[in-house]
Design a protein around this motif. Structure first.
Motif, short mmCIF file in Angstrom:
data_model
loop_
_atom_site.label_atom_id
_atom_site.label_comp_id
_atom_site.label_asym_id
_atom_site.label_seq_id
_atom_site.Cartn_x
_atom_site.Cartn_y
_atom_site.Cartn_z
N ILE A 382 0.79 -1.10 -0.06
CA ILE A 382 0.04 0.01 -0.23
C ILE A 382 0.92 1.25 0.11
O ILE A 382 0.66 2.31 -0.74
CB ILE A 382 -0.95 -0.03 1.14
CG1 ILE A 382 -1.87 -1.11 1.12
CG2 ILE A 382 -1.58 1.28 1.39
CD1 ILE A 382 -2.87 -1.45 2.29
N GLU A 383 2.00 1.30 0.88
CA GLU A 383 2.78 2.28 0.70
C GLU A 383 3.52 2.64 -0.39
O GLU A 383 3.79 3.80 -0.99
CB GLU A 383 3.99 2.04 2.01
CG GLU A 383 4.95 3.38 2.31
CD GLU A 383 5.94 2.93 3.39
OE1 GLU A 383 6.92 3.92 3.17
OE2 GLU A 383 5.89 1.99 3.96
N ALA A 384 3.91 1.65 -1.14
CA ALA A 384 4.57 1.64 -2.56
C ALA A 384 3.66 2.36 -3.38
O ALA A 384 4.01 3.12 -4.36
CB ALA A 384 5.21 0.22 -2.77
N LEU A 385 2.41 1.76 -3.24
CA LEU A 385 1.62 2.39 -4.50
C LEU A 385 1.09 3.79 -4.24
O LEU A 385 0.97 4.53 -5.10
CB LEU A 385 0.35 1.56 -4.20
CG LEU A 385 0.43 0.08 -4.96
CD1 LEU A 385 -0.92 -0.71 -4.72
CD2 LEU A 385 0.49 0.22 -6.49
N GLU A 386 0.85 4.24 -3.01
CA GLU A 386 0.47 5.53 -2.62
C GLU A 386 1.59 6.47 -2.81
O GLU A 386 1.20 7.52 -3.23
CB GLU A 386 0.02 5.40 -1.09
CG GLU A 386 -1.47 5.00 -0.90
CD GLU A 386 -1.68 5.03 0.69
OE1 GLU A 386 -0.82 5.29 1.69
OE2 GLU A 386 -2.96 4.67 0.98
N LYS A 387 2.91 5.97 -2.70
CA LYS A 387 3.78 6.93 -3.15
C LYS A 387 3.94 7.45 -4.56
O LYS A 387 4.44 8.47 -5.08
CB LYS A 387 5.46 6.32 -2.80
CG LYS A 387 5.82 6.24 -1.35
CD LYS A 387 7.20 5.69 -1.05
CE LYS A 387 7.12 5.92 0.33
NZ LYS A 387 8.95 5.24 0.72
N LYS A 388 3.38 6.41 -5.32
CA LYS A 388 3.35 6.84 -6.71
C LYS A 388 1.81 7.35 -7.13
O LYS A 388 1.71 7.53 -8.40
CB LYS A 388 3.46 5.57 -7.47
CG LYS A 388 4.47 4.57 -7.46
CD LYS A 388 5.71 5.74 -8.17
CE LYS A 388 6.98 4.85 -8.18
NZ LYS A 388 8.49 5.79 -8.86
N GLY A 389 1.18 7.76 -6.11
CA GLY A 389 0.10 8.49 -6.13
C GLY A 389 -1.29 7.86 -6.38
O GLY A 389 -2.46 8.47 -6.83
N TYR A 390 -1.30 6.39 -6.29
CA TYR A 390 -2.51 5.74 -6.44
C TYR A 390 -3.33 5.71 -5.06
O TYR A 390 -2.74 5.81 -4.00
CB TYR A 390 -2.20 4.25 -6.51
CG TYR A 390 -1.46 4.02 -7.97
CD1 TYR A 390 -2.13 3.92 -9.35
CD2 TYR A 390 -0.07 3.96 -8.07
CE1 TYR A 390 -1.62 3.76 -10.47
CE2 TYR A 390 0.75 3.54 -9.36
CZ TYR A 390 -0.18 3.54 -10.51
OH TYR A 390 0.40 3.26 -11.69
N GLU A 391 -4.59 5.73 -5.19
CA GLU A 391 -5.46 5.59 -4.02
C GLU A 391 -6.08 4.16 -4.03
O GLU A 391 -6.64 3.65 -5.02
CB GLU A 391 -6.86 6.80 -4.37
CG GLU A 391 -6.18 8.05 -4.31
CD GLU A 391 -7.50 9.04 -4.46
OE1 GLU A 391 -8.71 8.46 -4.23
OE2 GLU A 391 -7.02 10.07 -4.30
N ILE A 392 -5.73 3.47 -2.83
CA ILE A 392 -6.27 2.19 -2.72
C ILE A 392 -7.47 2.19 -2.07
O ILE A 392 -7.77 2.71 -0.95
CB ILE A 392 -5.10 1.48 -2.00
CG1 ILE A 392 -3.61 1.73 -2.43
CG2 ILE A 392 -5.48 0.09 -1.48
CD1 ILE A 392 -3.62 0.86 -3.92
N SER A 393 -8.43 1.24 -2.26
CA SER A 393 -9.78 0.79 -1.46
C SER A 393 -9.60 -0.42 -1.34
O SER A 393 -9.80 -1.39 -2.40
CB SER A 393 -10.90 1.31 -2.47
OG SER A 393 -12.03 0.83 -1.97
N LYS A 394 -9.70 -0.88 -0.04
CA LYS A 394 -9.68 -2.41 0.37
C LYS A 394 -11.04 -2.92 -0.04
O LYS A 394 -12.00 -2.29 0.23
CB LYS A 394 -9.29 -2.55 1.78
CG LYS A 394 -7.93 -2.10 2.22
CD LYS A 394 -7.67 -2.53 3.68
CE LYS A 394 -6.44 -1.82 4.03
NZ LYS A 394 -5.90 -2.06 5.38
N ARG A 395 -11.07 -4.34 -0.39
CA ARG A 395 -12.08 -4.98 -0.78
C ARG A 395 -12.34 -6.24 0.20
O ARG A 395 -11.50 -6.90 0.87
CB ARG A 395 -12.26 -5.30 -2.20
CG ARG A 395 -12.50 -4.08 -3.36
CD ARG A 395 -13.66 -3.31 -2.85
NE ARG A 395 -13.54 -1.99 -3.61
CZ ARG A 395 -14.16 -1.67 -5.01
NH1 ARG A 395 -14.60 -2.83 -5.41
NH2 ARG A 395 -14.21 -0.70 -5.41
#
Length: 395
Positions: A382-395
């Motif tokens: 999650i941290e790696a994706l958010e650093k690249k500007g992605y917004e994560i939504s858990k399912r």
């Protein structure tokens, strides 16, 4: 009750179920865990102990009448096997929701099977009707002193193999297993602690202790079908009140975690009711003690095994489902999957929807399932994706 005599008679039909030290459950609980694997017992559960002990004590006249029992599965097989060994007719009434494997094995041992009702209590009422109508001898799965005597032989084996056992943890359905084990264990070692565990969706012992009297639950809703009992036995309530030190409850999600650990780390398969003690180990207040959880049965449907493993992986954060929005242009999906690969997560499933309405018109939603090493690994992803500007939504 004479547990020693019962054990002598049972030795001719039982398989040895020696204690298994568990490094993983010891680490998770902070105690020294030794599993008592009654799932490896003949008929796949502890129930043969009480059933055989009861039936062997019948008079010749009673044996001629035959026996009848009601069961969600394991008691059925125990009664069927014992009756066959002693040359007696057996009729078993089982709930219609009983796993097919338990029905098949009960028939294999020579019993006549009648499917009736949704839960054990329904099957019990039908069996009592047939007892009255046909003159069979009813073999109760838990509310009978001879049955308790047979189940109590487990405690003798535990304390013979591990005399300095501090705690025995036992599943509770109707209460027969824990009543027998608790009374036998306390007779041999008065200072030993006995802890019962039942599913939160069928906590009849907890309700009885809270109200200081036996109560009937409005429903029994749990994946632990063998302990889906709405009302504990009268005799058992007395034994639990007298000999059991504490009763804990666990939910279905906790059962899936315990199932996964037992399967993955010990290569042992047990049914949901049987792993109640394992699921409760993290809830014990004791630390550094020698603890024996009784894994009471192993008769589980193959489809349920698959479901338990899948849910256990999710519960233990070994499988992570999430959604992420990416721009709808070439190369964006490749960028996303590259980040996931760099973190070391394995993509199990991926799907995207270009037509879902999103806050930014030219975005598309991507649904991803990844295999990870646990919670910390997911946090890194999650941290790696958010650093690249992605917004994560858990399912």
């Amino acid at each position: 009750m004479n547990f020693i005599t019962a054990r002598e008679h049972l030795q001719k039909v039982l398989l040895p179920t020696h204690l298994i030290y568990s490094p993983i459950f010891s680490e998770e609980s902070g105690n020294l865990i030794y599993i008592k694997p009654e799932n490896l017992q003949k008929t796949g559960a502890f129930k043969i102990r009480g059933a055989y002990n009861k039936i062997r004590k019948l008079t010749e006249e009673e044996k001629k009448r035959g026996v009848i029992a009601s069961s969600a599965g394991n008691h059925a097989q125990g009664v069927a096997y014992a009756a066959r060994e002693l040359g007696i007719k057996a009729v078993i009434v089982m709930p219609q929701t009983t796993p097919l494997i338990k029905v098949q094995f009960t028939k294999k041992y020579g019993a006549e099977v009648i499917l009736y009702g949704e839960v054990y209590d329904d099957a019990y009422q039908k069996a009592k009707e047939l007892e009255e109508k046909e003159g069979y001898v009813f073999v109760h799965p838990f509310d009978d002193p001879d049955v308790l005597e047979g189940q109590g032989t487990i405690a003798l084996e535990i304390l013979e193999e591990l005399p300095n056992t501090d705690v025995i943890v036992v599943p509770i359905g109707g209460g027969g297993l824990i009543s027998g084990i608790a009374s036998a264990a306390k007779e041999l070692k008065p200072d030993i602690k006995i802890i019962g565990v039942e599913p939160s969706g069928a906590a009849s012992a907890t309700a009885a202790l809270k109200n200081n009297k036996i109560v009937t639950l409005p429903e029994a809703n749990t994946i632990a079908d063998g302990t889906a009992v709405k009302r504990i036995g009268t005799l058992n309530f007395d034994y639990i009140t007298k000999y059991v030190d504490e009763v804990l409850t666990v939910d279905d999600y906790e059962l899936t975690e315990a199932f996964l650990l037992l399967t993955e780390k010990h290569k042992i398969i047990a049914e949901n009711s049987g792993i109640l003690p394992l699921a409760a180990l993290k809830k014990l207040t004791d630390r550094g003690k020698k603890v024996v959880p009784v894994v009471s049965g192993g008769n589980i449907d193959v489809l349920m095994i698959s479901s338990m493993i899948s849910k256990g992986l999710v519960s233990r954060d070994r499988i992570f489902n999430f959604a992420v929005n990416i721009p709808d242009r070439p190369g964006e999906l490749a960028k996303l999957t590259q980040i996931i690969a760099q973190v070391g997560a394995n993509i199990v499933k991926l799907a995207h929807n270009q037509f879902k309405n999103l806050s930014r018109f030219r975005d598309k939603e991507v649904l991803i399932t990844v295999e990870t090493n646990g919670t910390a690994h997911i946090e890194n992803l999650i941290e790696a994706l958010e650093k690249k500007g992605y917004e994560i939504s858990k399912r």
